[in-house]
Scaffold this motif. Sequence first.
Motif, PDB file in Angstrom:
ATOM      1  N   ALA A  65     -18.185  24.341 -10.579  1.00  0.00           N
ATOM      2  CA  ALA A  65     -17.341  25.122 -10.831  1.00  0.00           C
ATOM      3  C   ALA A  65     -16.189  24.984 -11.536  1.00  0.00           C
ATOM      4  CB  ALA A  65     -16.878  25.933  -9.228  1.00  0.00           C
ATOM      5  N   LEU A  66     -15.924  25.466 -12.477  1.00  0.00           N
ATOM      6  CA  LEU A  66     -14.696  25.461 -13.514  1.00  0.00           C
ATOM      7  C   LEU A  66     -14.340  26.585 -13.976  1.00  0.00           C
ATOM      8  CD1 LEU A  66     -15.502  22.171 -15.425  1.00  0.00           C
ATOM      9  CD2 LEU A  66     -14.105  22.163 -13.558  1.00  0.00           C
ATOM     10  N   SER A  67     -12.711  26.827 -13.642  1.00  0.00           N
ATOM     11  CA  SER A  67     -12.591  28.493 -14.401  1.00  0.00           C
ATOM     12  C   SER A  67     -12.073  28.286 -15.679  1.00  0.00           C
ATOM     13  CB  SER A  67     -11.389  28.747 -13.270  1.00  0.00           C
ATOM     14  OG  SER A  67     -11.614  28.814 -12.022  1.00  0.00           O
ATOM     15  N   ASN A  68     -12.122  29.448 -16.412  1.00  0.00           N
ATOM     16  CA  ASN A  68     -11.660  29.698 -17.586  1.00  0.00           C
ATOM     17  C   ASN A  68     -12.202  28.785 -18.941  1.00  0.00           C
ATOM     18  OD1 ASN A  68      -9.777  31.693 -16.563  1.00  0.00           O
ATOM     19  ND2 ASN A  68      -8.527  30.028 -15.822  1.00  0.00           N
ATOM     20  N   VAL A  69     -13.309  28.289 -18.740  1.00  0.00           N
ATOM     21  CA  VAL A  69     -13.780  27.381 -19.754  1.00  0.00           C
ATOM     22  C   VAL A  69     -14.318  28.055 -20.911  1.00  0.00           C
ATOM     23  CG1 VAL A  69     -15.943  25.658 -20.398  1.00  0.00           C
ATOM     24  CG2 VAL A  69     -14.736  25.446 -18.006  1.00  0.00           C
TER      25      VAL A  69
END
Length: 125
Positions: free
Chosen positions: A94-98
Motif C-alpha cells: 500500500a502506497l498512497s498518491n503514486v
Amino acid sequence: EPIQQLGLDQSGAALFLTTQAGVLEHWQVRGLYLAASVVAHQGLVYAMSVRSDGREVVTAGRDGLVRRWSALPLAAKVPGQKRNSEFKLLSEIALSNVSALAYLGSDVYAGDSLGNLQRVVWPVQ
C-alpha cells in the motif's frame, strides 16, 4: 476501453498496457495479438513500468496499491488460442498518491503527487 499507460520490453517484442478500468494487458508485437490480461486494480491505473527483460511489470492504482506482476509463458498452450502467457501477482504494497514508477535494474522506484521519490521495499513472502 481507453488505454492509460504503454510500455515495451527492451527487445521491443512485448508491449504492455493498462486501461482506465484497471486492466493490465500483455501484447506480442509480432503478429500484434493479446498474450495475457488481468484486472490489476480496482479502477484507474496511475502508473506502470516494465522491467527491461519484460518478465515483470509494476502497476500503481487508484486503489492505493503498488503491485508487482510476473509475465510468465504458459506451460501448455490451448489449441486454437493465441494467448501464450499469464500474469501472476508476486507482491503488493500500500502506497498512497503514486503517480510514477520506474525499474532501475531489479529495484522499483515510486514517485508521488507530492514530489516524493522512494525505493519500493516489497514485503517478504
